[in-house]
Design a protein around this motif. Structure first.
Motif, PDB file in Angstrom:
ATOM      1  N   LEU A 168       0.835  -1.207   0.000  1.00 28.50           N
ATOM      2  CA  LEU A 168       0.000   0.000   0.000  1.00 28.50           C
ATOM      3  C   LEU A 168       0.866   1.252   0.000  1.00 28.50           C
ATOM      4  CD1 LEU A 168      -2.620   1.531   0.323  1.00 28.50           C
ATOM      5  CD2 LEU A 168      -2.595   1.035   2.739  1.00 28.50           C
ATOM      6  N   ASN A 171       2.935   1.643  -3.229  1.00 33.68           N
ATOM      7  CA  ASN A 171       2.083   2.122  -4.315  1.00 33.68           C
ATOM      8  C   ASN A 171       1.823   3.611  -4.196  1.00 33.68           C
ATOM      9  OD1 ASN A 171       1.714  -0.123  -5.851  1.00 33.68           O
ATOM     10  ND2 ASN A 171      -0.092  -0.817  -4.748  1.00 33.68           N
ATOM     11  N   LEU A 172       1.562   4.041  -2.973  1.00 30.97           N
ATOM     12  CA  LEU A 172       1.282   5.470  -2.775  1.00 30.97           C
ATOM     13  C   LEU A 172       2.498   6.319  -3.113  1.00 30.97           C
ATOM     14  CD1 LEU A 172      -0.745   5.656   0.532  1.00 30.97           C
ATOM     15  CD2 LEU A 172      -1.534   6.225  -1.732  1.00 30.97           C
ATOM     16  N   PHE A 173       3.678   5.831  -2.770  1.00 28.98           N
ATOM     17  CA  PHE A 173       4.887   6.590  -3.059  1.00 28.98           C
ATOM     18  C   PHE A 173       5.118   6.683  -4.569  1.00 28.98           C
ATOM     19  CE2 PHE A 173       7.068   5.519   1.238  1.00 28.98           C
ATOM     20  CZ  PHE A 173       6.126   6.283   1.868  1.00 28.98           C
ATOM     21  N   GLY A 174       4.919   5.553  -5.259  1.00 28.15           N
ATOM     22  CA  GLY A 174       5.090   5.562  -6.709  1.00 28.15           C
ATOM     23  C   GLY A 174       6.509   5.863  -7.134  1.00 28.15           C
TER      24      GLY A 174
END
Lengths: 434, 436
Positions: free
Chosen positions: B13, B16-19
């Motif tokens: 999670l 993914n948020l950091f990308g």
């Protein structure tokens, strides 16, 4: 040969997905400037006219933009200013000063910031010289020496309500005073979310304010909300791969009509109508995009809803030990019996002991161990001392406390609690039958 | 990254948020969960592994806004936690300068395209600082116009942070607690040398069966597991049992663990003391283990002892009952009191409600009636009262002026006062309303 081609195809796909993600992320984060405005055209026109009048005809104005958090106040102002920069007469003529109540916490800092942004002569680089009194005098002289013909200044004051808490409201008084007298033409544009902001102003400040207020209310219907969902998630005309963009936009249209997405949106819409929370909800699905997961799916939105809608207190209650849970139940019982009177540790301990001794299967803990558990609950702020004056006045066993968990939360937490002993859940449900 | 167990969901999670480093991300993330649920571990290893530019801040260390801003700027400037030359330190004491300097710093470091992560640990302390800090930090992306992601970590739920007119809410992510199996799995990942994994697993399960009821903190449990392991394998090393003798080993360790729950878990003895104690146990039985709380004996001057006892009696007895206990001829009143006795039992005892405040006069009256011999009310006596206050045996009660009619509360426990009264041969429980 075919394999290599397929691989190239795959990597191209991935590039496009990555590009889409970057594009959408930029759109969703705080810094971006949204292009479309929903249902605020009247307010926008009014604001635009006002600033234009200051910029071109040298009229001094003051206006307050009031609206709830996330309803698009800053967006409105940004987009108005953006449009104004396209007009050469305005761009060359108008000076802008942006202030924010969160940054300029007192008038001294605010004055320095103003001189810095106006690049007056007492600044070198980005350093400002002189004391508060000197800067104020200097600034006032500079502003007063001007006339109708000098360059107009636009002051955008965000978090305007915080400026009203400054000492004597000196800055606000001076700004409004200049806007009322025939000096340098200025336009004071206050942005706030407090509806009663005018009541915060002192009488002399209030009388100098023009009492022109723009109220922004989000009046989105659910259909418009759905439209907003599509428009935020669609790729614009300046996306490099237009073929992919049209495909994507079509899929977004389809997604917005998907039953489960509508369900999620309805829930969010009923909770709050501001755009910001919707954007936050969309961030998670957008971040999930990757090579294997090229299109947004309804499931992503459900996941995102689940993340944002977890009851945090219940989640924390899930992680406390059984001993701590017993203490919370004791406190709940004390609350039920004594009708919300505050309690202290001794009472809780007695209640716990009454229960634990009756059940032979239960392990009865010593007072210090129970006290440690109790203190952990205080650290988690599930229990709060009534007066926070510190420990010296009364021993910690006798400090009066109040429980910050609702009885229904305790019961729901018990149902979800892993391996909860049955006797505890039974005890929790009946407070008086002891 | 693969060292971290049972946190896969949270890792995916967050990553993914950091990308990608150049992508923009959510302006603020709020991580919450119990102590030792791997919040810092996951976050720090994510940031370190991907070599993302980040600044770690502990809000307990940086307790004022100035320290907070200067810490962030200086770490960013030097690229590490090392202290710069004093001449190079960046000075900054308000939010306005912080935002301006942060912008400068990021542009000069060439970071304007990358996401900068600012991690604030123990973020609940931010609530005690100036009111503008938290809302401004949550808006930092907008205020600086740069690619910044604020990450707050805390044990307290997000609802308790809201105040005033509200602010941009961060993305709230919960770190759930470890289940019992997960705890066993994590602790068992470090098996001491020379013992099979199954054996250690069984031992950890044993320890958890005692402690899990009262404590779910991974750190604390791990500490206890490591500390008690020596005692557990002691029968094996001495040759009394083999690795397979689970029952014998359990019999041996169980009393130890129960004792550890009462002493070690509460930090009444330090870990080194405990280890020494266990060594001594091997050689001789019955080594008295005195913890911190058992050493609550304090030597006081004679009159101070009586003053303290008098204060205790004044605090825990209702003023009405003074006549019964301390008056010379109390025969008549006794009858009436007996009638009230049934009523009295219903009421909660004073030892549950805590000490009541009493005026100085009452303290002196009780003091004179319990102390033997004539004592002049000299300055010394009053000095002793104030010194008892400064020792926190007595506390000032609120209100009223402190010279004319001071009020006090007695702040010592029943056990303590019993110990004190024993040294002067005074039976305190005879004079206590709850026990008499």
């Amino acid at each position: 040969m075919g394999k290599a081609k397929k691989q190239r195809q795959d990597s191209e796909d991935e590039d496009v997905v990555l590009l889409t993600q970057t594009w959408l992320r930029t759109k969703l984060c705080q810094t971006s400037l949204p292009t479309e405005i929903h249902g605020l055209s009247k307010e926008r026109r009014e604001l635009l006219e006002l600033i234009k009048r200051t910029a071109i005809s040298g009229e001094s104005n003051s206006v307050l933009v009031v609206g709830a958090r996330g309803c698009g106040k800053s967006m409105l102002i940004k987009s108005v200013l953006e449009e104004l920069t396209h007009e050469t007469t305005v761009r060359e003529n108008l000076l802008q000063v942006h202030l924010n109540g969160l940054l300029q916490t007192d008038d001294k800092v605010a004055l320095k910031e103003i001189t810095r942004q106006l690049q007056l002569e007492n600044t070198i680089g980005d350093k400002v010289f002189g004391s508060f009194a000197e800067t104020l005098q200097f600034l006032l002289e500079a502003l007063k020496s001007g006339s109708q013909t000098s360059k107009p200044i636009l002051f955008v004051v965000e978090e305007f309500d915080l400026f009203a808490f400054h000492r004597n409201q000196t800055l606000l008084y001076n700004l409004f005073d200049i806007s009322q007298s025939a000096q340098t033409p200025i336009c004071v544009l206050g942005v706030t979310c407090r509806l009663d902001v005018v009541e915060l102003l002192e009488k002399r400040v209030k009388s100098r304010f023009s009492h022109r207020q723009l109220h922004l209310f989000t009046s989105l219907t659910f259909e418009e909300y759905q439209q907003l969902f599509v428009s935020v998630l669609s790729l614009g005309p300046d996306f490099p791969d237009q073929k992919h963009a049209s495909q994507w936009n079509k899929s977004m249209q389809a997604l917005s009509r998907d039953a489960s997405v509508v369900d999620v949106l309805k829930k969010q819409y009923e909770m709050s109508r501001d755009v910001r929370s919707l954007k936050q909800l969309m961030m998670y699905p957008v971040c999930q995009l990757c090579g294997d997961h090229k299109w947004l799916a309804a499931g992503d939105f459900q996941d995102a809803m689940q993340i944002s809608a977890t009851d945090s207190k219940a989640a924390m209650l899930h992680g406390v030990s059984i001993l701590e849970l017993c203490l919370i139940i004791s406190m709940k019982h004390l609350n039920d019996i004594y009708d919300g009177e505050p309690f202290n540790f001794e009472m809780v301990y007695k209640e716990y002991q009454k229960f634990a001794q009756r059940r032979s299967s239960m392990q009865v803990f010593d007072k210090p161990v129970v006290l440690k558990a109790f203190e952990h609950l205080i650290a988690l702020e599930l229990v709060r001392p009534l007066e926070s004056t510190g420990g010296t006045r009364v021993q910690k066993e006798y400090r009066l406390m109040s429980l910050l968990v609702h009885p229904s939360q305790v019961l729901t937490a018990l149902q979800k609690y892993p391996n909860c002993p049955t006797e505890i859940s039974q005890w929790a449900s009946c407070s008086l039958a002891v | 990254m693969d060292r971290i167990q049972c946190r896969d969901k949270q890792i995916t999670l967050l990553s993914n948020l950091f990308g990608q480093p150049n992508q923009l991300t959510v302006p603020a993330i709020f991580l919450y969960g119990h102590t030792a649920t791997g919040k810092s571990l996951v976050l720090n290893s994510l940031l370190a592994n991907a070599k993302l530019p980040h600044v770690l801040v502990n809000c307990v260390e940086c307790y004022s806004q100035r320290f907070l801003y200067e810490h962030i700027l200086n770490v960013l400037h030097s690229g590490s936690e090392t202290v710069l030359e004093t001449s190079q330190l960046i000075k900054c004491d308000n939010m306005n300068d912080f935002v301006r300097l942060l912008k400068q710093e990021m542009i000069s470091k060439g970071l304007e395209k990358q996401t900068l992560y600012i991690v604030l640990d123990k973020a609940e302390r931010l609530r005690d600082m100036e009111q503008n800090i938290l809302p401004a930090f949550l808006r930092l992306q907008e205020l600086t116009g740069l690619n910044i992601c604020m990450i707050l970590m805390s044990e307290i739920v997000w609802e308790k942070y809201r105040f005033g007119t509200g602010f941009c809410d961060p993305l709230v992510i919960h770190f759930p607690d470890y289940s019992k199996d997960e705890l066993v799995q994590i602790i068992c990942s470090e098996v001491p040398e020379g013992y099979p994994e199954g054996f250690y697993n069984m031992y950890v399960n044993l320890v958890l069966s005692i402690f899990h009821y009262a404590c779910r903190n991974l750190k604390e449990l791990k500490h206890l597991v490591i500390l008690n392991f020596k005692t557990y394998v002691q029968p094996i090393t001495s040759g009394d049992a083999t690795i397979g003798d689970t029952k014998k080993l359990w019999k041996h360790i169980e009393p130890h663990l129960k004792k550890a729950l009462h002493t070690l878990y509460l930090r009444e003895v330090s870990s080194t003391q405990w280890e020494r104690y266990q060594e001594e146990m091997e050689t001789s039985e019955n080594v008295a283990l005195q913890g911190i709380s058992h050493r609550s004996h304090v030597d006081l001057p004679f009159y101070s002892k009586y003053l303290l006892i008098a204060a205790y009696l004044a605090s825990y007895n209702p003023a009405k009952s003074d006549k019964k206990f301390f008056a010379k001829n109390s025969g008549k009143i006794n009858k009436r009191l007996k009638l009230n006795q049934a009523k009295r039992k219903e009421r909660t005892s004073n030892h549950m409600l805590g000490p009541k405040p009493f005026p100085l006069d009452r303290l002196m009256a009780i003091f004179y009636s319990i102390v033997e011999g004539r004592v002049a009310p000299t300055a010394n006596i009053f000095m002793q009262i104030t010194s008892l206050v400064s020792l926190h045996f007595l506390g000032h009660a609120t209100g009223e002026d402190q010279i004319e009619q001071p009020k006090y509360k007695c702040l010592v426990s029943l056990d303590f006062i019993k110990a004190v009264s024993r040294t002067v041969n005074f039976e305190v429980s005879r004079y206590l309303y709850d026990f008499a």
